[in-house]
Scaffold this motif. Structure first.
Motif, short mmCIF file in Angstrom:
data_model
loop_
_atom_site.label_atom_id
_atom_site.label_comp_id
_atom_site.label_asym_id
_atom_site.label_seq_id
_atom_site.Cartn_x
_atom_site.Cartn_y
_atom_site.Cartn_z
N GLN A 179 0.82 -1.21 0.00
CA GLN A 179 0.00 0.00 0.00
C GLN A 179 0.86 1.26 0.00
O GLN A 179 0.52 2.25 -0.66
N ARG A 180 1.96 1.22 0.74
CA ARG A 180 2.82 2.40 0.83
C ARG A 180 3.58 2.64 -0.48
O ARG A 180 3.76 3.79 -0.91
N VAL A 181 4.05 1.56 -1.11
CA VAL A 181 4.91 1.71 -2.27
C VAL A 181 4.13 1.77 -3.58
O VAL A 181 4.66 2.21 -4.61
N ALA A 182 2.87 1.35 -3.56
CA ALA A 182 2.09 1.25 -4.80
C ALA A 182 2.02 2.57 -5.59
O ALA A 182 2.23 2.57 -6.81
N PRO A 183 1.73 3.73 -4.95
CA PRO A 183 1.65 4.97 -5.74
C PRO A 183 2.96 5.29 -6.47
O PRO A 183 2.95 5.67 -7.64
N SER A 184 4.10 5.13 -5.78
CA SER A 184 5.39 5.43 -6.42
C SER A 184 5.72 4.42 -7.50
O SER A 184 6.23 4.78 -8.57
N LEU A 185 5.41 3.14 -7.24
CA LEU A 185 5.68 2.10 -8.24
C LEU A 185 4.78 2.28 -9.45
O LEU A 185 5.23 2.12 -10.59
#
Length: 372
Positions: A274-280
């Motif tokens: 959830q934390r990394v999804a937007p940047s990825l």
């Protein structure tokens, strides 16, 4: 009762047909047909004893590109000359003896077939031996039979090469880049699938295998065109930069995508995902946009904002790296599983390598375009 409207069926059939046959296919057909007709006319006018060999050679020499045609012409010339020399020698040694002819045939075919196994350039040699040795059982003038065969194939080779160069010619370089463009688009899709698998959105292994197989085929086709392009250079037919670095960069990019795919079947822990999804998502979207734009450029289209897309990809990947470092600094990764840590840093590394290879691919392509 009204009959069904057959209207949509015809456009659908034509669309499928256009997908199977394109302009390049019709160009090749036209070149081959005209080469065959010219060779037949020359063979008839010169009263060649077996003029069909000139026609066959002309049609066979005509290939999709100039480089491929030159390679076939050289192979047929080498095979014919070697086979003719061996066949003439065998026929003269055998004389009128059926027993000696039988032995000479076996020895000559063995020698030339062994040579053709060593190099495909001589694959016509055994065939020429058989024709020269057996076409005239009396062996009265075997040297003349061999000379005729060489001359007939020489006529066909010249006609075939002339047709490839003069009739709607196609350079291998122009047939190479579309394969790279296809591989780029497939890699963009693979990157998106891998991203979905990592963040838990689901991953279809069948799609993954299919796209990987298609990318492999596209790159192999590009490799084949490299040899044709180099043949054109060696033959002095064109002057251009070596296209091999373009294909190598494209292959390295594919390998970088595979790094991300290796862990795509094991989603990251939910909190990390959830934390990394937007940047990825942003990094993959920017890389995909840059790949599609470069693919369009490789296909010969005019593309605006190519540098801007590359800069956007660079910024998005940097933001992904920063997010991974932030998660690590906040201690979020301390409780993550080993698979999650491996997948996360593999994804960050893969995106960075994809970006580097994309920039290298663009630079290598620009070198070839500038030289051309």
């Amino acid at each position: 009762m009204p009959s069904p409207d057959p209207g949509p069926a015809l456009p659908s059939f034509l669309e499928r047909l256009s997908g199977l046959l394109g302009p390049s296919h019709f160009k090749l057909g036209l070149r081959a047909a005209l080469a065959g007709l010219v060779a037949y006319g020359l063979a008839t006018g010169l009263a060649l004893p077996n003029g069909y060999w000139a026609v066959l050679t002309a049609v066979l020499v005509v290939q999709a590109t100039i480089g491929a045609s030159l390679a076939v012409a050289i192979d047929r010339a080498l095979g014919t000359v070697v086979g003719g020399v061996v066949g003439v020698a065998a026929a003269m040694l055998a004389g009128n003896s059926a027993v000696l002819t039988y032995a000479a045939l076996g020895i000559a075919v063995f020698l030339t077939a062994t040579l053709s196994a060593r190099s495909a350039s001589y694959k016509l040699a055994p065939v020429t031996v058989v024709i020269v040795l057996l076409a005239d059982p009396s062996h009265v003038e075997p040297w003349l039979s061999g000379l005729h065969r060489v001359f007939e194939i020489a006529v066909g080779g010249v006609v075939g090469m002339a047709s490839s160069i003069l009739i709607l010619p196609e350079r291998a370089l122009l047939r190479l880049f579309p394969h790279c463009a296809k591989a780029l688009r497939l890699n963009a899709r693979l990157l998106e699938l891998g991203r979905d698998g990592l963040v838990g959105r689901g991953l279809d292994p069948g799609d993954l295998d299919r796209l990987n197989a298609e990318a492999r085929v596209a790159l192999r086709a590009a490799d084949a065109r490299i040899s044709e392009a180099l043949t054109e250079q060696v033959g002095g037919l064109v002057g251009q930069a070596d296209p091999a670095p373009v294909v190598r960069s494209c292959r390295r990019l594919w390998h970088s995508v595979i790094i991300l795919l290796r862990g795509a079947d094991r989603p990251m822990d939910k909190d990390v995902a959830q934390r990394v999804a937007p940047s990825l998502d942003a990094a993959v979207a920017a890389l995909s946009a840059s790949m599609h734009a470069l693919a369009d450029r490789l296909d010969g289209q005019e593309v605006a904002g190519l540098d801007e897309k590359a800069q956007a990809a660079r910024a998005a990947v940097a933001a992904l790296e920063a997010e991974a470092e932030r998660l690590n600094g906040e201690g979020v990764l301390e409780t993550a599983g080993a698979d999650t840590l491996t997948s996360l840093f593999a994804a960050v590394s893969a995106c960075n390598h994809v970006r580097e290879n994309l920039e290298d691919l663009a630079a290598r392509f620009e070198e070839v375009e500038t030289d051309r």
